[in-house]
Design an enzyme around this catalytic site. Sequence first.
Site, mmCIF file in Angstrom:
data_model
loop_
_atom_site.group_PDB
_atom_site.id
_atom_site.type_symbol
_atom_site.label_atom_id
_atom_site.label_comp_id
_atom_site.label_asym_id
_atom_site.label_seq_id
_atom_site.Cartn_x
_atom_site.Cartn_y
_atom_site.Cartn_z
ATOM 1 N N CYS A 4 -38.413 -46.934 -98.426
ATOM 2 C CA CYS A 4 -37.174 -47.222 -97.686
ATOM 3 C C CYS A 4 -36.913 -46.111 -96.667
ATOM 4 O O CYS A 4 -36.823 -44.934 -97.027
ATOM 5 C CB CYS A 4 -36.005 -47.346 -98.667
ATOM 6 S SG CYS A 4 -34.400 -47.418 -97.866
ATOM 7 N N CYS A 7 -33.748 -44.095 -97.437
ATOM 8 C CA CYS A 7 -33.945 -43.162 -98.548
ATOM 9 C C CYS A 7 -34.709 -41.929 -98.059
ATOM 10 O O CYS A 7 -34.421 -40.804 -98.498
ATOM 11 C CB CYS A 7 -34.694 -43.840 -99.693
ATOM 12 S SG CYS A 7 -33.666 -44.922 -100.704
ATOM 13 N N ASP A 30 -27.468 -43.634 -85.091
ATOM 14 C CA ASP A 30 -28.448 -44.722 -85.046
ATOM 15 C C ASP A 30 -29.519 -44.384 -84.007
ATOM 16 O O ASP A 30 -29.224 -43.872 -82.929
ATOM 17 C CB ASP A 30 -27.744 -46.037 -84.690
ATOM 18 C CG ASP A 30 -28.622 -47.246 -84.958
ATOM 19 O OD1 ASP A 30 -28.273 -48.042 -85.844
ATOM 20 O OD2 ASP A 30 -29.665 -47.407 -84.274
ATOM 21 N N HIS A 46 -29.947 -45.840 -103.364
ATOM 22 C CA HIS A 46 -30.506 -47.048 -102.762
ATOM 23 C C HIS A 46 -29.830 -48.290 -103.331
ATOM 24 O O HIS A 46 -29.960 -48.602 -104.511
ATOM 25 C CB HIS A 46 -32.019 -47.138 -102.991
ATOM 26 C CG HIS A 46 -32.606 -48.348 -102.322
ATOM 27 N ND1 HIS A 46 -33.044 -48.332 -101.010
ATOM 28 C CD2 HIS A 46 -32.762 -49.619 -102.756
ATOM 29 C CE1 HIS A 46 -33.464 -49.549 -100.685
ATOM 30 N NE2 HIS A 46 -33.301 -50.346 -101.728
ATOM 31 N N GLY A 91 -28.638 -60.627 -89.981
ATOM 32 C CA GLY A 91 -29.280 -59.735 -89.017
ATOM 33 C C GLY A 91 -29.646 -58.375 -89.578
ATOM 34 O O GLY A 91 -29.925 -57.434 -88.827
ATOM 35 N N THR A 93 -31.848 -55.528 -90.894
ATOM 36 C CA THR A 93 -33.272 -55.195 -90.723
ATOM 37 C C THR A 93 -33.710 -54.057 -91.638
ATOM 38 O O THR A 93 -34.901 -53.915 -91.904
ATOM 39 C CB THR A 93 -33.578 -54.806 -89.266
ATOM 40 O OG1 THR A 93 -32.776 -53.683 -88.897
ATOM 41 C CG2 THR A 93 -33.305 -55.968 -88.319
ATOM 42 N N HIS A 96 -31.257 -51.087 -96.950
ATOM 43 C CA HIS A 96 -30.510 -50.035 -97.663
ATOM 44 C C HIS A 96 -29.108 -50.161 -97.084
ATOM 45 O O HIS A 96 -28.932 -50.046 -95.852
ATOM 46 C CB HIS A 96 -31.141 -48.668 -97.380
ATOM 47 C CG HIS A 96 -30.475 -47.505 -98.064
ATOM 48 N ND1 HIS A 96 -31.163 -46.584 -98.836
ATOM 49 C CD2 HIS A 96 -29.175 -47.092 -98.066
ATOM 50 C CE1 HIS A 96 -30.332 -45.652 -99.288
ATOM 51 N NE2 HIS A 96 -29.109 -45.943 -98.831
ATOM 52 N N HIS A 98 -25.803 -50.225 -95.313
ATOM 53 C CA HIS A 98 -25.290 -49.360 -94.240
ATOM 54 C C HIS A 98 -24.206 -50.085 -93.471
ATOM 55 O O HIS A 98 -24.248 -51.308 -93.321
ATOM 56 C CB HIS A 98 -26.404 -48.906 -93.297
ATOM 57 C CG HIS A 98 -27.206 -50.037 -92.716
ATOM 58 N ND1 HIS A 98 -28.203 -50.658 -93.415
ATOM 59 C CD2 HIS A 98 -27.150 -50.651 -91.521
ATOM 60 C CE1 HIS A 98 -28.740 -51.612 -92.673
ATOM 61 N NE2 HIS A 98 -28.103 -51.644 -91.514
ATOM 62 N N HIS A 100 -22.395 -49.936 -89.724
ATOM 63 C CA HIS A 100 -22.459 -49.405 -88.366
ATOM 64 C C HIS A 100 -21.047 -48.998 -87.950
ATOM 65 O O HIS A 100 -20.100 -49.768 -88.137
ATOM 66 C CB HIS A 100 -22.948 -50.476 -87.395
ATOM 67 C CG HIS A 100 -24.322 -51.000 -87.666
ATOM 68 N ND1 HIS A 100 -25.420 -50.639 -86.926
ATOM 69 C CD2 HIS A 100 -24.775 -51.877 -88.607
ATOM 70 C CE1 HIS A 100 -26.497 -51.269 -87.385
ATOM 71 N NE2 HIS A 100 -26.127 -52.026 -88.404
HETATM 72 P P1 5GP Z 1 -29.381 -53.449 -89.360
HETATM 73 O O1 5GP Z 1 -30.098 -54.267 -88.305
HETATM 74 O O2 5GP Z 1 -30.156 -53.467 -90.643
HETATM 75 O O3 5GP Z 1 -27.954 -53.813 -89.526
HETATM 76 O O4 5GP Z 1 -29.352 -51.967 -88.808
HETATM 77 C C1 5GP Z 1 -30.402 -51.070 -88.972
HETATM 78 C C2 5GP Z 1 -30.171 -49.975 -87.965
HETATM 79 O O5 5GP Z 1 -30.982 -48.879 -88.337
HETATM 80 C C3 5GP Z 1 -30.556 -50.352 -86.529
HETATM 81 O O6 5GP Z 1 -29.414 -50.221 -85.691
HETATM 82 C C4 5GP Z 1 -31.662 -49.367 -86.171
HETATM 83 O O7 5GP Z 1 -31.573 -48.916 -84.841
HETATM 84 C C5 5GP Z 1 -31.440 -48.241 -87.174
HETATM 85 N N1 5GP Z 1 -32.644 -47.537 -87.553
HETATM 86 C C6 5GP Z 1 -33.822 -48.088 -87.967
HETATM 87 N N2 5GP Z 1 -34.700 -47.125 -88.287
HETATM 88 C C7 5GP Z 1 -34.066 -45.932 -88.075
HETATM 89 C C8 5GP Z 1 -34.473 -44.572 -88.234
HETATM 90 O O8 5GP Z 1 -35.586 -44.252 -88.651
HETATM 91 N N3 5GP Z 1 -33.545 -43.627 -87.915
HETATM 92 C C9 5GP Z 1 -32.295 -43.948 -87.480
HETATM 93 N N4 5GP Z 1 -31.472 -42.931 -87.184
HETATM 94 N N5 5GP Z 1 -31.893 -45.213 -87.324
HETATM 95 C C10 5GP Z 1 -32.760 -46.207 -87.610
HETATM 96 ZN ZN ZN Z 2 -33.087 -46.837 -99.591
#
Ligand code: 5GP
Ligand code: ZN
Length: 112
Positions: A4, A7, A30, A46, A91, A93, A96, A98, A100
């Site tokens: 992950c 993680c 982000d 996690h 949506g 991706t 884990h 989170h 925004h």
């Molecule tokens: P989701 O699409 O799951 O709601 O948001 C995942 C977010 O994680 C995305 O906005 C993406 O830019 C961010 N993200 C993905 N990988 C990394 C990373 O390795 N470091 C950071 N700081 N953000 C990441």
């Molecule tokens: Zn995780």
Amino acid sequence: MSDCIFCKIVQGDIPAEKVYEDEEFIVFADANPQAPIHHLVIPRDHISDLMEVKDKEMLGRLFAVVQKVAWQEGLAPEGFRVVNNCGEKGGQTVEHLHFHLLGGRFMEWPPG
Ligand code: 5GP
Ligand code: ZN
């Protein structure tokens, strides 16, 4: 979880620009910001997504961190947006949990 990304950020194996941390949560920038300020608020433990949260009181503590960081980053009192993408159709991706935290510009509605 070993594979992950978030993680790995918690463990310090992947670098991240942290703006807040305590014993339960971390907040970091982000990597692909969608607003002048775009941070991710995550629990250190996690949990794959919102539907997997067992300790509902954890969400209250997480939102207290959102409030703290909103003040710290100058998003409050003007306003900001908090988003949780849950599951494939939501949506999400990174699996884990989170939230925004977006701000620094006027946010539009509806989202895409
Ligand atoms: P989701 O699409 O799951 O709601 O948001 C995942 C977010 O994680 C995305 O906005 C993406 O830019 C961010 N993200 C993905 N990988 C990394 C990373 O390795 N470091 C950071 N700081 N953000 C990441
Ligand atoms: Zn995780």
